[in-house]
Motif scaffolding. Structure first.
Motif, PDB file in Angstrom:
ATOM      1  N   VAL A  94      28.120  86.420  40.698  1.00 39.22           N
ATOM      2  CA  VAL A  94      26.939  87.257  40.945  1.00 39.22           C
ATOM      3  C   VAL A  94      25.989  87.002  39.783  1.00 39.22           C
ATOM      4  CG1 VAL A  94      26.026  89.597  41.168  1.00 39.22           C
ATOM      5  CG2 VAL A  94      28.231  89.016  42.211  1.00 39.22           C
ATOM      6  N   LEU A  95      24.751  86.647  40.110  1.00 39.69           N
ATOM      7  CA  LEU A  95      23.725  86.397  39.111  1.00 39.69           C
ATOM      8  C   LEU A  95      22.631  87.443  39.233  1.00 39.69           C
ATOM      9  CD1 LEU A  95      23.130  82.541  39.554  1.00 39.69           C
ATOM     10  CD2 LEU A  95      24.782  83.677  38.089  1.00 39.69           C
ATOM     11  N   VAL A  96      22.122  87.888  38.099  1.00 36.73           N
ATOM     12  CA  VAL A  96      20.928  88.727  38.067  1.00 36.73           C
ATOM     13  C   VAL A  96      19.868  87.889  37.369  1.00 36.73           C
ATOM     14  CG1 VAL A  96      19.875  90.858  37.218  1.00 36.73           C
ATOM     15  CG2 VAL A  96      22.292  90.848  37.930  1.00 36.73           C
ATOM     16  N   MET A  97      18.756  87.660  38.071  1.00 39.01           N
ATOM     17  CA  MET A  97      17.694  86.796  37.552  1.00 39.01           C
ATOM     18  C   MET A  97      16.364  87.525  37.518  1.00 39.01           C
ATOM     19  SD  MET A  97      18.412  83.150  39.352  1.00 39.01           S
ATOM     20  CE  MET A  97      19.340  83.459  40.819  1.00 39.01           C
ATOM     21  N   THR A  98      15.531  87.106  36.595  1.00 45.15           N
ATOM     22  CA  THR A  98      14.157  87.597  36.524  1.00 45.15           C
ATOM     23  C   THR A  98      13.242  86.395  36.672  1.00 45.15           C
ATOM     24  OG1 THR A  98      14.801  89.392  35.061  1.00 45.15           O
ATOM     25  CG2 THR A  98      12.487  88.833  35.106  1.00 45.15           C
ATOM     26  N   VAL A  99      12.325  86.469  37.654  1.00 41.70           N
ATOM     27  CA  VAL A  99      11.431  85.339  37.941  1.00 41.70           C
ATOM     28  C   VAL A  99       9.987  85.809  38.080  1.00 41.70           C
ATOM     29  CG1 VAL A  99      13.240  83.946  39.043  1.00 41.70           C
ATOM     30  CG2 VAL A  99      11.872  85.496  40.437  1.00 41.70           C
ATOM     31  N   ARG A 100       9.083  84.836  37.969  1.00 38.94           N
ATOM     32  CA  ARG A 100       7.648  85.136  38.082  1.00 38.94           C
ATOM     33  C   ARG A 100       7.252  85.471  39.521  1.00 38.94           C
ATOM     34  NH1 ARG A 100       7.770  80.507  35.025  1.00 38.94           N
ATOM     35  NH2 ARG A 100       6.898  79.278  36.717  1.00 38.94           N
ATOM     36  N   CYS A 118      20.422  78.570  32.144  1.00 39.54           N
ATOM     37  CA  CYS A 118      19.180  78.841  32.873  1.00 39.54           C
ATOM     38  C   CYS A 118      18.515  80.089  32.291  1.00 39.54           C
ATOM     39  CB  CYS A 118      19.476  79.036  34.358  1.00 39.54           C
ATOM     40  SG  CYS A 118      18.016  79.423  35.330  1.00 39.54           S
ATOM     41  N   PRO A 119      17.303  79.964  31.735  1.00 38.90           N
ATOM     42  CA  PRO A 119      16.655  81.115  31.096  1.00 38.90           C
ATOM     43  C   PRO A 119      16.356  82.275  32.046  1.00 38.90           C
ATOM     44  CG  PRO A 119      15.262  79.147  30.949  1.00 38.90           C
ATOM     45  CD  PRO A 119      16.521  78.752  31.645  1.00 38.90           C
ATOM     46  N   GLN A 120      16.198  81.997  33.331  1.00 38.14           N
ATOM     47  CA  GLN A 120      15.899  83.068  34.283  1.00 38.14           C
ATOM     48  C   GLN A 120      17.135  83.900  34.632  1.00 38.14           C
ATOM     49  OE1 GLN A 120      14.797  79.853  34.742  1.00 38.14           O
ATOM     50  NE2 GLN A 120      12.664  80.267  34.223  1.00 38.14           N
ATOM     51  N   VAL A 121      18.325  83.376  34.358  1.00 37.93           N
ATOM     52  CA  VAL A 121      19.555  84.121  34.628  1.00 37.93           C
ATOM     53  C   VAL A 121      19.793  85.074  33.462  1.00 37.93           C
ATOM     54  CG1 VAL A 121      22.051  83.988  34.977  1.00 37.93           C
ATOM     55  CG2 VAL A 121      20.551  82.269  36.030  1.00 37.93           C
ATOM     56  N   GLN A 122      19.650  86.361  33.740  1.00 31.79           N
ATOM     57  CA  GLN A 122      19.864  87.373  32.714  1.00 31.79           C
ATOM     58  C   GLN A 122      21.333  87.720  32.577  1.00 31.79           C
ATOM     59  OE1 GLN A 122      17.148  90.512  34.139  1.00 31.79           O
ATOM     60  NE2 GLN A 122      16.179  90.278  32.134  1.00 31.79           N
ATOM     61  N   GLN A 123      22.019  87.773  33.706  1.00 35.28           N
ATOM     62  CA  GLN A 123      23.434  88.120  33.703  1.00 35.28           C
ATOM     63  C   GLN A 123      24.151  87.238  34.715  1.00 35.28           C
ATOM     64  OE1 GLN A 123      24.185  92.423  33.977  1.00 35.28           O
ATOM     65  NE2 GLN A 123      22.005  92.706  33.536  1.00 35.28           N
ATOM     66  N   CYS A 124      25.383  86.852  34.377  1.00 33.26           N
ATOM     67  CA  CYS A 124      26.213  86.047  35.267  1.00 33.26           C
ATOM     68  C   CYS A 124      27.618  86.609  35.213  1.00 33.26           C
ATOM     69  CB  CYS A 124      26.205  84.587  34.819  1.00 33.26           C
ATOM     70  SG  CYS A 124      27.364  83.545  35.740  1.00 33.26           S
ATOM     71  N   TYR A 125      28.157  86.914  36.376  1.00 33.82           N
ATOM     72  CA  TYR A 125      29.504  87.457  36.467  1.00 33.82           C
ATOM     73  C   TYR A 125      30.344  86.570  37.381  1.00 33.82           C
ATOM     74  CZ  TYR A 125      27.228  91.598  34.633  1.00 33.82           C
ATOM     75  OH  TYR A 125      26.506  92.461  33.857  1.00 33.82           O
ATOM     76  N   TYR A 126      31.545  86.220  36.930  1.00 32.64           N
ATOM     77  CA  TYR A 126      32.545  85.562  37.758  1.00 32.64           C
ATOM     78  C   TYR A 126      33.380  86.706  38.310  1.00 32.64           C
ATOM     79  CZ  TYR A 126      36.554  82.594  38.980  1.00 32.64           C
ATOM     80  OH  TYR A 126      37.572  81.955  39.642  1.00 32.64           O
ATOM     81  N   THR A 147      12.976  90.813  40.159  1.00 32.20           N
ATOM     82  CA  THR A 147      14.409  90.756  39.871  1.00 32.20           C
ATOM     83  C   THR A 147      15.134  90.340  41.139  1.00 32.20           C
ATOM     84  OG1 THR A 147      14.244  92.483  38.190  1.00 32.20           O
ATOM     85  CG2 THR A 147      16.438  92.059  39.100  1.00 32.20           C
ATOM     86  N   ILE A 148      15.967  89.318  41.002  1.00 27.59           N
ATOM     87  CA  ILE A 148      16.732  88.768  42.118  1.00 27.59           C
ATOM     88  C   ILE A 148      18.212  88.878  41.787  1.00 27.59           C
ATOM     89  CG2 ILE A 148      17.188  86.682  43.481  1.00 27.59           C
ATOM     90  CD1 ILE A 148      14.304  87.384  43.798  1.00 27.59           C
ATOM     91  N   ILE A 149      19.001  89.341  42.747  1.00 20.41           N
ATOM     92  CA  ILE A 149      20.455  89.351  42.596  1.00 20.41           C
ATOM     93  C   ILE A 149      21.003  88.369  43.624  1.00 20.41           C
ATOM     94  CG2 ILE A 149      22.571  90.729  42.741  1.00 20.41           C
ATOM     95  CD1 ILE A 149      19.649  92.791  42.297  1.00 20.41           C
ATOM     96  N   THR A 150      21.790  87.420  43.155  1.00 22.10           N
ATOM     97  CA  THR A 150      22.318  86.389  44.044  1.00 22.10           C
ATOM     98  C   THR A 150      23.834  86.354  43.965  1.00 22.10           C
ATOM     99  OG1 THR A 150      20.332  85.075  43.659  1.00 22.10           O
ATOM    100  CG2 THR A 150      22.194  83.941  44.656  1.00 22.10           C
ATOM    101  N   SER A 151      24.481  86.370  45.141  1.00 28.49           N
ATOM    102  CA  SER A 151      25.930  86.225  45.242  1.00 28.49           C
ATOM    103  C   SER A 151      26.210  84.795  45.684  1.00 28.49           C
ATOM    104  CB  SER A 151      26.495  87.193  46.281  1.00 28.49           C
ATOM    105  OG  SER A 151      26.154  88.511  45.958  1.00 28.49           O
TER     106      SER A 151
END
Length: 158
Positions: free
Chosen positions: A109-115, A93-101, A68-72
């Protein structure tokens, strides 16, 4: 505009957020309503947009995406068309689970799940480096998932 919810609606919302597959007769027993009344109320709550959708919660580890990656992200310009384009890109983007403006130092702020980190590295190229409106971004890597959920608190008192 908020939908008017009575105590039965609120009880139903609490229950279906915990288990959306609970049989309606059992749901009725838990909230003291008939199965037909449960059915009508759930349909109305969905029609009014209170219940947006039903979904399965999948374990990222079990399907090979344990990281799980959180990106600002800070943008160069908050021009509406540029922001809308970024929102579309992030949403697709399928890896982006949540996106907040968001307001504050960062714009998204993005919450992503990656391999693995290599996949995230490739996503940074596609989503950030290739976008002229990304000024800078900061990455946080989750060491463990402590709490994950989308349950909205539903007070019975209102």
């Amino acid at each position: 505009m908020a939908t008017t919810l009575d105590t039965f609606d609120r009880k139903l919302l609490r229950e279906v957020q915990e288990d959306a597959q609970i049989p309606q007769n059992e749901l009725g027993s838990r909230v003291s309503l008939s199965t037909a009344a449960v059915n009508r109320r759930l349909r109305r709550l969905a029609d009014e947009g209170v219940i947006e959708r039903y979904a399965a919660i999948v374990s990222p580890e079990k399907v090979g995406s344990p990281l799980t990656i959180i990106t600002s992200i800070e943008v160069e310009s908050e021009q509406i068309d540029l922001l809308d384009a970024m929102k579309r890109t992030f949403s697709q983007c399928p890896q982006v689970q949540q996106c907040y403006y968001v307001a504050g130092e960062w714009d998204f702020v993005l919450v992503m799940t990656v391999r693995h980190m290599e996949q995230y590295n490739e996503l940074t190229r596609q989503l950030f480096f290739a976008n002229n409106n990304v000024k800078r971004f900061k990455t946080l890597v989750s060491m463990s998932r402590v709490k994950v959920g989308l349950t909205v608190p539903v007070d019975l008192d209102e």
